[in-house]
Design an enzyme around this catalytic site. Structure first.
Site, PDB file in Angstrom:
ATOM      1  CG  HIS A  99     -10.065  -5.786   1.064  1.00  0.00           C
ATOM      2  ND1 HIS A  99     -10.632  -6.851   2.383  1.00  0.00           N
ATOM      3  CD2 HIS A  99      -8.715  -5.788   1.232  1.00  0.00           C
ATOM      4  CE1 HIS A  99      -8.936  -7.492   2.648  1.00  0.00           C
ATOM      5  NE2 HIS A  99      -8.074  -6.296   2.346  1.00  0.00           N
TER       6      HIS A  99
ATOM      7  CG  ASP B   3     -12.723  -9.155   2.541  1.00  0.00           C
ATOM      8  OD1 ASP B   3     -12.788  -8.257   1.457  1.00  0.00           O
ATOM      9  OD2 ASP B   3     -12.566  -9.411   3.597  1.00  0.00           O
TER      10      ASP B   3
ATOM     11  CD  GLU C 101      -4.625  -8.048   2.024  1.00  0.00           C
ATOM     12  OE1 GLU C 101      -5.616  -7.322   2.371  1.00  0.00           O
ATOM     13  OE2 GLU C 101      -3.591  -7.725   2.197  1.00  0.00           O
TER      14      GLU C 101
ATOM     15  CD  GLU D 288      -2.101  -1.490   2.949  1.00  0.00           C
ATOM     16  OE1 GLU D 288      -2.850  -0.132   2.859  1.00  0.00           O
ATOM     17  OE2 GLU D 288      -3.285  -1.873   2.423  1.00  0.00           O
TER      18      GLU D 288
ATOM     19  CG  ASN E 280      -0.369  -7.520  -1.097  1.00  0.00           C
ATOM     20  OD1 ASN E 280      -0.852  -7.475  -2.324  1.00  0.00           O
ATOM     21  ND2 ASN E 280      -1.056  -7.071   0.150  1.00  0.00           N
TER      22      ASN E 280
HETATM   23  O1  G3I Z   1      -5.076  -8.457  18.413  1.00  0.00           O
HETATM   24  C1  G3I Z   1      -5.864  -7.040  20.000  1.00  0.00           C
HETATM   25  C2  G3I Z   1      -6.974  -7.444  21.046  1.00  0.00           C
HETATM   26  O2  G3I Z   1      -5.980  -8.273  22.203  1.00  0.00           O
HETATM   27  C3  G3I Z   1      -7.514  -6.159  21.660  1.00  0.00           C
HETATM   28  O3  G3I Z   1      -8.353  -6.214  22.236  1.00  0.00           O
HETATM   29  C4  G3I Z   1      -8.263  -5.129  20.182  1.00  0.00           C
HETATM   30  C5  G3I Z   1      -8.715  -3.335  20.702  1.00  0.00           C
HETATM   31  O4  G3I Z   1      -8.596  -2.679  19.793  1.00  0.00           O
HETATM   32  O5  G3I Z   1      -7.388  -5.154  19.839  1.00  0.00           O
HETATM   33  C6  G3I Z   1      -6.156  -5.976  18.495  1.00  0.00           C
HETATM   34  O6  G3I Z   1      -5.567  -6.117  17.577  1.00  0.00           O
HETATM   35  C7  G3I Z   1      -6.862  -5.972  16.646  1.00  0.00           C
HETATM   36  C8  G3I Z   1      -6.250  -7.102  15.676  1.00  0.00           C
HETATM   37  O7  G3I Z   1      -6.584  -6.689  14.579  1.00  0.00           O
HETATM   38  C9  G3I Z   1      -6.324  -8.334  15.789  1.00  0.00           C
HETATM   39  O8  G3I Z   1      -7.212  -8.562  15.637  1.00  0.00           O
HETATM   40  C10 G3I Z   1      -5.738  -4.411  16.437  1.00  0.00           C
HETATM   41  O9  G3I Z   1      -6.618  -3.560  16.947  1.00  0.00           O
HETATM   42  C11 G3I Z   1      -6.680  -4.172  14.826  1.00  0.00           C
HETATM   43  O10 G3I Z   1      -5.914  -2.718  13.953  1.00  0.00           O
HETATM   44  C12 G3I Z   1      -5.916  -5.667  13.494  1.00  0.00           C
HETATM   45  O11 G3I Z   1      -6.741  -4.583  12.808  1.00  0.00           O
HETATM   46  C13 G3I Z   1      -5.761  -5.530  11.188  1.00  0.00           C
HETATM   47  C14 G3I Z   1      -5.533  -4.432  10.136  1.00  0.00           C
HETATM   48  O12 G3I Z   1      -5.674  -5.151   9.143  1.00  0.00           O
HETATM   49  C15 G3I Z   1      -4.940  -3.467  11.068  1.00  0.00           C
HETATM   50  O13 G3I Z   1      -4.143  -2.111   9.367  1.00  0.00           O
HETATM   51  C16 G3I Z   1      -6.787  -6.439  10.806  1.00  0.00           C
HETATM   52  O14 G3I Z   1      -6.855  -7.395  11.748  1.00  0.00           O
HETATM   53  C17 G3I Z   1      -6.602  -7.341   9.438  1.00  0.00           C
HETATM   54  O15 G3I Z   1      -7.333  -8.132   8.634  1.00  0.00           O
HETATM   55  C18 G3I Z   1      -6.065  -5.879   8.516  1.00  0.00           C
HETATM   56  O16 G3I Z   1      -5.643  -6.404   7.478  1.00  0.00           O
HETATM   57  C19 G3I Z   1      -4.995  -5.672   6.799  1.00  0.00           C
HETATM   58  C20 G3I Z   1      -3.312  -6.002   5.319  1.00  0.00           C
HETATM   59  O17 G3I Z   1      -3.010  -6.247   6.407  1.00  0.00           O
HETATM   60  C21 G3I Z   1      -3.615  -5.073   4.529  1.00  0.00           C
HETATM   61  N1  G3I Z   1      -4.659  -5.066   3.444  1.00  0.00           N
HETATM   62  C22 G3I Z   1      -6.294  -3.987   4.099  1.00  0.00           C
HETATM   63  C23 G3I Z   1      -6.404  -5.369   5.270  1.00  0.00           C
HETATM   64  C24 G3I Z   1      -7.910  -5.106   5.893  1.00  0.00           C
HETATM   65  O18 G3I Z   1      -7.632  -3.685   6.764  1.00  0.00           O
END
Ligand code: G3I
Length: 444
Positions: free
Chosen positions: A235, A266, A264, A156, A199
């Protein structure tokens, strides 16, 4: 799988490896996403979160259906190097060893990204930042050397919108455009067997952002900067549907001499409309010989990053959705879904019924498969500036571009096994003689 990797390393190409993978799977029934995709010489992967691997339904669905995994968050910078030089690989290792124990490939995601970046990185001055970036790439790729089939080296790095500019980030702002090239050169030196990918999202159709990425990849290929692959995140939702030129866009990148991967995927939605969009994406990948695989961004709607949009192939109870059936059918598979998928299937074929100077009537015939069906949907994609002026025997909705109509039955949803119905539409040519493209038929 091990042999696949060795071959990949030896040939630095994927053709022989995918042919081998396909041959190795021909003895298996194509009743899972992974086996059906292997029959087409492709992998079918999913994003995985380490903390769900202990849930039996999650692990069973993952292990049954998928041949590749991408750690959803565990390989990102904040997870692997939260303090400078303090590397932690435990959660990602858990996913890698789960995959290896079951013969699945692993996609590495991601080495250099502006998001999920620990704050210490953004405080560094240029020379130090350059050293930290190269060290991060080298440490991660060395830790998993020979174990990752593709790495998202840079993620990105371009802005949304019409500017075609690079996105502001500590890397861009302090190191300039050259940081991307440097990251790829460092990555190649660290693990020469891994496919190196750029990517991004909102690059799925032809637009200013994908044009900018295209120009960068073209330049890299011309100058011998090591890049093997471009990842299209894909997405999608109603505001950002599958673009009409999705396949053409994948193809133009492939024509530059790189592999393309759907990384990715969905699609928010439900039922037959969601299923039809999934079918369209899979068919587009299969139509591009260098589209080497598809990864969906999660196993189940329960844990999707946008769970409310129910964008995945399995629902929160791990039942296969109509979208699953559509993907499996598009991959040439049969049945499957762990009990959730039915035998409902249909085909959609196009013919031109009547034609005149500035218009024509198109007809699509829907035929049920071996079982009776109670609903169907498909898509019809027109080439602008053509416009549909009437539709009969069906209900149509249009995407934002006005070029793609999703069609559902009006009164003719139920069909006996092998029976057919048809719908029609009138098109104003507006100067274009193009023939419409009909997407996958999804049945329920
Ligand atoms: O694990 C912690 C947890 O302990 C805590 O209580 C909670 C509170 O906010 O956060 C949890 O972590 C989160 C993590 O996902 C796991 O669920 C983070 O806050 C959250 O920011 C994180 O989001 C991820 C996101 O990327 C961050 O930018 C998503 O899971 C993940 O699917 C997403 O993936 C991205 C790709 O890497 C790049 N392309 C876009 C895609 C979708 O946004």
């Amino acid at each position: 799988m091990y042999l696949t990797r060795v071959l990949r390393a030896a040939t630095a190409g994927l053709v022989a490896a995918t042919a081998l993978a396909a041959a190795a799977h021909t003895a298996e029934a194509a009743d899972t996403l992974g086996s059906a995709a292997a029959g087409q010489g492709r992998y079918f992967g999913t994003a995985v979160a380490a903390n769900h691997l202990g849930e039996s339904d999650y692990a069973a669905t993952l292990d049954r259906e998928f041949t590749s995994v991408t750690p959803e968050n565990e390989m990102k910078w904040d997870a692997t190097e939260p303090t400078r030089g303090g590397f932690t690989f435990t959660s990602a290792d858990q996913i890698v060893s789960h995959a290896q124990g079951r013969g699945m490939d692993v996609r590495g995601h991601t080495l250099v990204w502006h998001s999920q970046l620990p704050s210490w990185v953004s405080t560094l001055a240029a020379a130090d930042l350059r050293a930290a970036m190269n060290d991060h790439i080298t440490q991660l790729m060395t830790h998993w050397k020979g174990e990752i089939h593709s790495w998202d080296v840079v993620n990105e790095a371009f802005q949304d919108g019409s500017s075609g500019a690079r996105r502001s980030s500590p890397f861009q702002d302090k190191l300039g455009d050259g940081f991307i090239e440097e990251a790829f050169r460092t990555a190649r030196a660290a693990d020469p067997a891994a496919e190196l990918c750029y990517n991004d999202y909102n690059t799925d159709g032809v637009n200013a952002k994908s044009d900018a990425v295209y120009a960068m990849v073209k330049d890299f290929k011309a100058r011998g900067v090591p890049i093997d692959c471009v990842g299209f995140q894909s997405h999608f939702n109603s505001a950002s549907p599958v673009p009409a030129d999705y396949q053409a866009n994948l193809q133009r990148f492939a024509d530059l001499g790189v592999d393309v991967q759907i990384t990715e995927l969905d699609i928010e939605g439900s039922g037959t409309a969601q299923a039809a969009s999934y079918g369209t994406v899979v068919k587009a990948c299969l139509a591009v010989s260098r589209c080497t695989g598809i990864t969906v961004w999660g196993v189940t709607d329960k844990y999707s990053w946008r769970s409310g949009g129910t964008p995945l192939l399995f629902d929160a109870d791990y039942a296969a959705k109509p979208a699953y059936d559509a993907v499996l059918a598009a991959l040439g598979g049969t049945g499957g879904g762990g009990g959730g998928g039915g035998g409902a299937a249909c085909t959609a074929t196009y013919s031109t019924d009547a034609q005149w100077n500035d218009g024509y009537n198109g007809k699509v015939t829907i035929t049920a498969g071996d079982s009776a069906i109670s609903g169907w949907t498909t898509t019809v994609t027109l080439t602008a500036p053509q416009q549909v002026t009437a539709v009969w025997n069906a209900t149509a909705t249009w995407d934002g571009s006005g070029n793609v109509m999703t069609v559902e039955p009006s009164w003719n949803g139920s069909l006996a096994a092998g029976a057919s119905t048809s719908f029609g539409f009138t098109v104003a040519k507006n100067g274009s003689g193009a023939v419409p493209a009909v997407g996958t038929c999804a049945a329920s």
